[in-house]
Scaffold this motif. Structure first.
Motif, short mmCIF file in Angstrom:
data_model
loop_
_atom_site.label_atom_id
_atom_site.label_comp_id
_atom_site.label_asym_id
_atom_site.label_seq_id
_atom_site.Cartn_x
_atom_site.Cartn_y
_atom_site.Cartn_z
N MET A 97 0.93 -1.14 -0.31
CA MET A 97 -0.17 0.20 0.03
C MET A 97 0.65 1.26 0.09
SD MET A 97 -3.20 1.39 2.38
CE MET A 97 -4.06 0.07 2.35
N GLU A 98 0.14 1.91 -0.48
CA GLU A 98 1.50 3.39 -0.94
C GLU A 98 0.02 4.77 -0.12
OE1 GLU A 98 4.48 3.17 -1.91
OE2 GLU A 98 4.25 1.83 -2.28
N ILE A 99 1.40 5.77 0.16
CA ILE A 99 0.53 6.42 0.74
C ILE A 99 -0.78 7.09 0.69
CG2 ILE A 99 1.45 8.45 -0.32
CD1 ILE A 99 2.02 9.60 2.55
N THR A 100 -1.36 7.76 -1.03
CA THR A 100 -2.21 7.88 -1.30
C THR A 100 -3.65 6.82 -1.04
OG1 THR A 100 -1.30 8.67 -3.25
CG2 THR A 100 -4.02 8.18 -3.50
N ASN A 101 -3.17 5.38 -1.14
CA ASN A 101 -3.86 4.31 -0.82
C ASN A 101 -3.88 4.92 1.03
OD1 ASN A 101 -1.92 3.24 -2.94
ND2 ASN A 101 -4.79 2.84 -3.20
N ALA A 102 -3.41 5.50 1.91
CA ALA A 102 -3.59 4.66 2.83
C ALA A 102 -3.89 6.16 3.18
CB ALA A 102 -2.08 4.42 3.55
N THR A 103 -4.09 7.32 2.93
CA THR A 103 -4.72 8.25 3.48
C THR A 103 -6.44 7.64 3.09
OG1 THR A 103 -2.99 9.73 2.92
CG2 THR A 103 -5.49 10.33 3.03
N VAL A 104 -6.83 7.71 1.48
CA VAL A 104 -8.25 7.76 1.72
C VAL A 104 -8.43 6.32 2.56
CG1 VAL A 104 -9.70 6.18 0.01
CG2 VAL A 104 -7.84 8.12 -0.83
N ALA A 105 -8.16 5.76 2.85
CA ALA A 105 -8.90 4.24 3.66
C ALA A 105 -8.42 4.46 5.37
CB ALA A 105 -7.29 3.00 3.50
N LEU A 106 -7.49 5.62 5.92
CA LEU A 106 -7.59 6.23 6.36
C LEU A 106 -9.14 7.51 6.45
CD1 LEU A 106 -3.96 6.74 7.70
CD2 LEU A 106 -5.57 5.36 8.50
N ALA A 107 -9.03 7.87 5.81
CA ALA A 107 -10.30 8.81 6.09
C ALA A 107 -10.97 8.36 5.90
CB ALA A 107 -9.89 9.90 4.57
N ALA A 108 -11.31 7.54 5.12
CA ALA A 108 -12.54 6.41 5.82
C ALA A 108 -13.14 5.94 6.49
CB ALA A 108 -13.22 5.26 4.42
N LEU A 109 -11.92 5.65 7.61
CA LEU A 109 -12.12 5.27 8.78
C LEU A 109 -12.18 6.12 9.86
CD1 LEU A 109 -9.86 1.77 8.80
CD2 LEU A 109 -11.92 1.54 9.00
N GLY A 110 -12.10 7.11 9.83
CA GLY A 110 -12.16 8.16 10.52
C GLY A 110 -13.10 8.67 10.50
N GLN A 111 -14.20 8.53 10.25
CA GLN A 111 -16.01 9.08 11.07
C GLN A 111 -16.65 7.42 11.68
OE1 GLN A 111 -18.71 7.08 9.91
NE2 GLN A 111 -19.35 9.68 10.43
N THR B 182 -19.38 6.16 12.28
CA THR B 182 -20.03 4.94 11.84
C THR B 182 -19.20 4.23 10.65
OG1 THR B 182 -22.05 7.04 11.60
CG2 THR B 182 -22.40 4.46 10.39
N ARG B 183 -18.93 4.92 10.33
CA ARG B 183 -17.60 3.98 8.83
C ARG B 183 -16.78 3.49 9.99
NH1 ARG B 183 -18.33 8.31 5.57
NH2 ARG B 183 -16.64 9.37 6.22
N LEU B 184 -16.57 3.22 10.82
CA LEU B 184 -15.12 2.38 11.52
C LEU B 184 -16.39 1.37 12.14
CD1 LEU B 184 -12.40 2.52 12.85
CD2 LEU B 184 -12.73 4.12 14.62
N HIS C 100 -22.36 5.05 4.11
CA HIS C 100 -20.95 5.00 4.59
C HIS C 100 -20.56 3.96 3.57
CE1 HIS C 100 -21.40 7.63 6.97
NE2 HIS C 100 -22.93 7.20 7.61
N LEU C 101 -20.99 2.50 3.29
CA LEU C 101 -21.00 1.19 2.64
C LEU C 101 -19.72 1.49 1.26
CD1 LEU C 101 -23.57 -1.74 3.93
CD2 LEU C 101 -21.28 -1.76 4.33
N LYS C 102 -20.76 2.56 0.88
CA LYS C 102 -20.15 3.08 -0.46
C LYS C 102 -18.55 3.40 -0.10
CE LYS C 102 -21.70 6.92 -1.87
NZ LYS C 102 -20.90 8.26 -2.50
N GLU C 103 -18.56 4.28 0.99
CA GLU C 103 -17.32 5.49 1.07
C GLU C 103 -15.95 3.62 1.71
OE1 GLU C 103 -16.91 8.37 1.15
OE2 GLU C 103 -18.24 8.74 -0.18
N LEU C 104 -16.73 2.61 2.72
CA LEU C 104 -15.96 1.88 2.59
C LEU C 104 -15.45 0.60 1.61
CD1 LEU C 104 -17.43 1.17 6.19
CD2 LEU C 104 -14.95 1.70 5.67
N VAL C 105 -16.41 0.97 0.38
CA VAL C 105 -16.21 -0.36 -0.67
C VAL C 105 -15.24 1.04 -1.73
CG1 VAL C 105 -17.66 -0.65 -2.52
CG2 VAL C 105 -17.86 -2.13 -0.37
N ALA C 106 -15.28 2.04 -1.71
CA ALA C 106 -14.84 2.87 -2.17
C ALA C 106 -12.76 3.48 -2.17
CB ALA C 106 -15.14 4.50 -2.27
N ALA C 107 -12.98 2.73 -0.79
CA ALA C 107 -11.50 2.93 0.20
C ALA C 107 -11.18 1.95 -0.03
CB ALA C 107 -12.21 3.54 1.13
N GLY C 108 -11.65 0.99 -0.56
CA GLY C 108 -11.28 -0.44 -0.81
C GLY C 108 -10.95 -1.22 0.38
#
Length: 111
Positions: A1-15, A17-19, A52-60
């Protein structure tokens, strides 16, 4: 995983309900949970959960599978482990014994 993917994943988990959704899916394991079960377990309206599921799917971080008219969701454990590996890469100058997660405490106490 690279920084861009990690940033997207962490942003998704930073909410909150999504967490909560992601943690519920991690607990469910590879079999996952149906969308209705997730909504019921967390007390969420369907539209809110869908967003929220859409965001988690988009974040991979989550995968979905259609089962007739229903959708089953499961955590993507490879992506989760990739994020953990990214966050701990070169931890403590490579001395992983210094920064490895502690063993969880059980009924008998901590290891």
């Amino acid at each position: 995983m690279e920084i861009t993917n990690a940033t997207v994943a962490l942003a998704a988990l930073g909410q909150t309900t999504r967490l909560a959704v992601f943690r519920l899916l991690v607990e469910a394991g590879p079999s996952g949970r149906m969308a209705g079960e997730i909504a019921e377990a967390l007390g969420l309206p369907g539209a809110t959960l869908s967003f929220h599921l859409k965001e988690l799917v988009a974040a991979g971080l989550v995968q979905s599978e259609a089962r007739g008219r229903h959708v089953c969701y499961r955590a993507d454990f490879a992506a989760m482990n990739g994020l953990i590996e990214f966050l701990t890469r070169n931890c403590c100058g490579g001395d992983t014994a210094q920064c490895a997660p502690a063993a969880p405490c059980g009924p008998e106490g901590c290891a």
